[in-house]
Design an enzyme around this catalytic site. Sequence first.
Site, mmCIF file in Angstrom:
data_model
loop_
_atom_site.group_PDB
_atom_site.id
_atom_site.type_symbol
_atom_site.label_atom_id
_atom_site.label_comp_id
_atom_site.label_asym_id
_atom_site.label_seq_id
_atom_site.Cartn_x
_atom_site.Cartn_y
_atom_site.Cartn_z
ATOM 1 N N CYS A 8 0.793 -1.094 0.224
ATOM 2 C CA CYS A 8 0.059 0.170 -0.228
ATOM 3 C C CYS A 8 0.978 1.282 0.152
ATOM 4 O O CYS A 8 2.101 1.140 -0.275
ATOM 5 C CB CYS A 8 -0.902 -0.124 1.101
ATOM 6 S SG CYS A 8 -0.250 0.024 2.839
ATOM 7 N N ARG A 14 -3.139 -0.727 5.410
ATOM 8 C CA ARG A 14 -3.865 -1.830 4.629
ATOM 9 C C ARG A 14 -3.048 -2.886 4.452
ATOM 10 O O ARG A 14 -3.480 -4.079 4.813
ATOM 11 C CB ARG A 14 -4.334 -1.229 3.168
ATOM 12 C CG ARG A 14 -5.661 -0.191 3.428
ATOM 13 C CD ARG A 14 -5.732 0.677 2.235
ATOM 14 N NE ARG A 14 -4.753 1.494 1.887
ATOM 15 C CZ ARG A 14 -4.400 2.251 0.705
ATOM 16 N NH1 ARG A 14 -5.536 2.071 -0.017
ATOM 17 N NH2 ARG A 14 -3.406 2.982 0.526
ATOM 18 N N ASP A 122 -8.472 4.068 1.296
ATOM 19 C CA ASP A 122 -7.399 4.285 2.309
ATOM 20 C C ASP A 122 -8.046 4.653 3.397
ATOM 21 O O ASP A 122 -8.894 5.813 3.499
ATOM 22 C CB ASP A 122 -6.511 5.501 1.758
ATOM 23 C CG ASP A 122 -5.421 5.751 2.489
ATOM 24 O OD1 ASP A 122 -5.303 5.405 3.559
ATOM 25 O OD2 ASP A 122 -4.496 6.381 1.990
HETATM 26 P P1 4NP Z 1 -1.698 2.844 4.082
HETATM 27 O O1 4NP Z 1 -2.619 4.058 4.786
HETATM 28 O O2 4NP Z 1 -1.243 3.155 2.770
HETATM 29 O O3 4NP Z 1 -2.859 1.800 4.047
HETATM 30 O O4 4NP Z 1 -0.918 2.286 4.888
HETATM 31 C C1 4NP Z 1 -1.762 5.140 4.556
HETATM 32 C C2 4NP Z 1 -0.927 5.438 5.742
HETATM 33 C C3 4NP Z 1 -0.290 6.871 5.864
HETATM 34 C C4 4NP Z 1 -0.288 7.768 4.705
HETATM 35 C C5 4NP Z 1 -1.244 7.480 3.886
HETATM 36 C C6 4NP Z 1 -1.885 6.271 3.623
HETATM 37 N N1 4NP Z 1 0.342 8.991 4.927
HETATM 38 O O5 4NP Z 1 0.151 9.894 4.141
HETATM 39 O O6 4NP Z 1 1.253 9.134 5.885
#
Ligand code: 4NP
Length: 153
Positions: A8, A14, A122
């Site tokens: 991800c 995720r 997300d």
């Molecule tokens: P992930 O969610 O891709 O599912 O781990 C996110 C976690 C952090 C960020 C974006 C998406 N961020 O921009 O910090």
Amino acid sequence: MINVLMVCLGNICRSPLAEGILKSKVNNELVYVDSAGTSSFHSGELPDRRSIQVARKYGIDITDQRSRLFKVTDFDKFDLIYVMDKSNYQNVINLARNEQDRVKVKLILKENPTASLHEVPDPYYDRELGFENVYKMLDASCEIIASNLNYVN
Ligand code: 4NP
């Protein structure tokens, strides 16, 4: 051994859930599962506490995981690379060196023919309900992935 990588953006919400869920469904001596992010924003960090909580609710401990950046050599190490959304897909495909790399990359929800979405939303800025929904979507896809892998093995 079959090697599966979940990817991800941050590798804190995720893909750590996808890693934990798939590990719980496969023979870990035959299938190696890992996860990574296409950004290094959270490298070295634990999964988001909301991911830890929803996984724990379903009996899965993901607190051994630490965020890491996806790297080009992951194409050599992994047979299957599951991404959560189209932006992850594009980020990973942009690093692919050839067709052999590209065919490994798949949207995880496309493994489930009954899924109503093709992308895992997300949940980073969402409330706890977002994480519950994400868990259920990933669980349904991982069930299918696991049965396919066990058949292969
Ligand atoms: P992930 O969610 O891709 O599912 O781990 C996110 C976690 C952090 C960020 C974006 C998406 N961020 O921009 O910090």
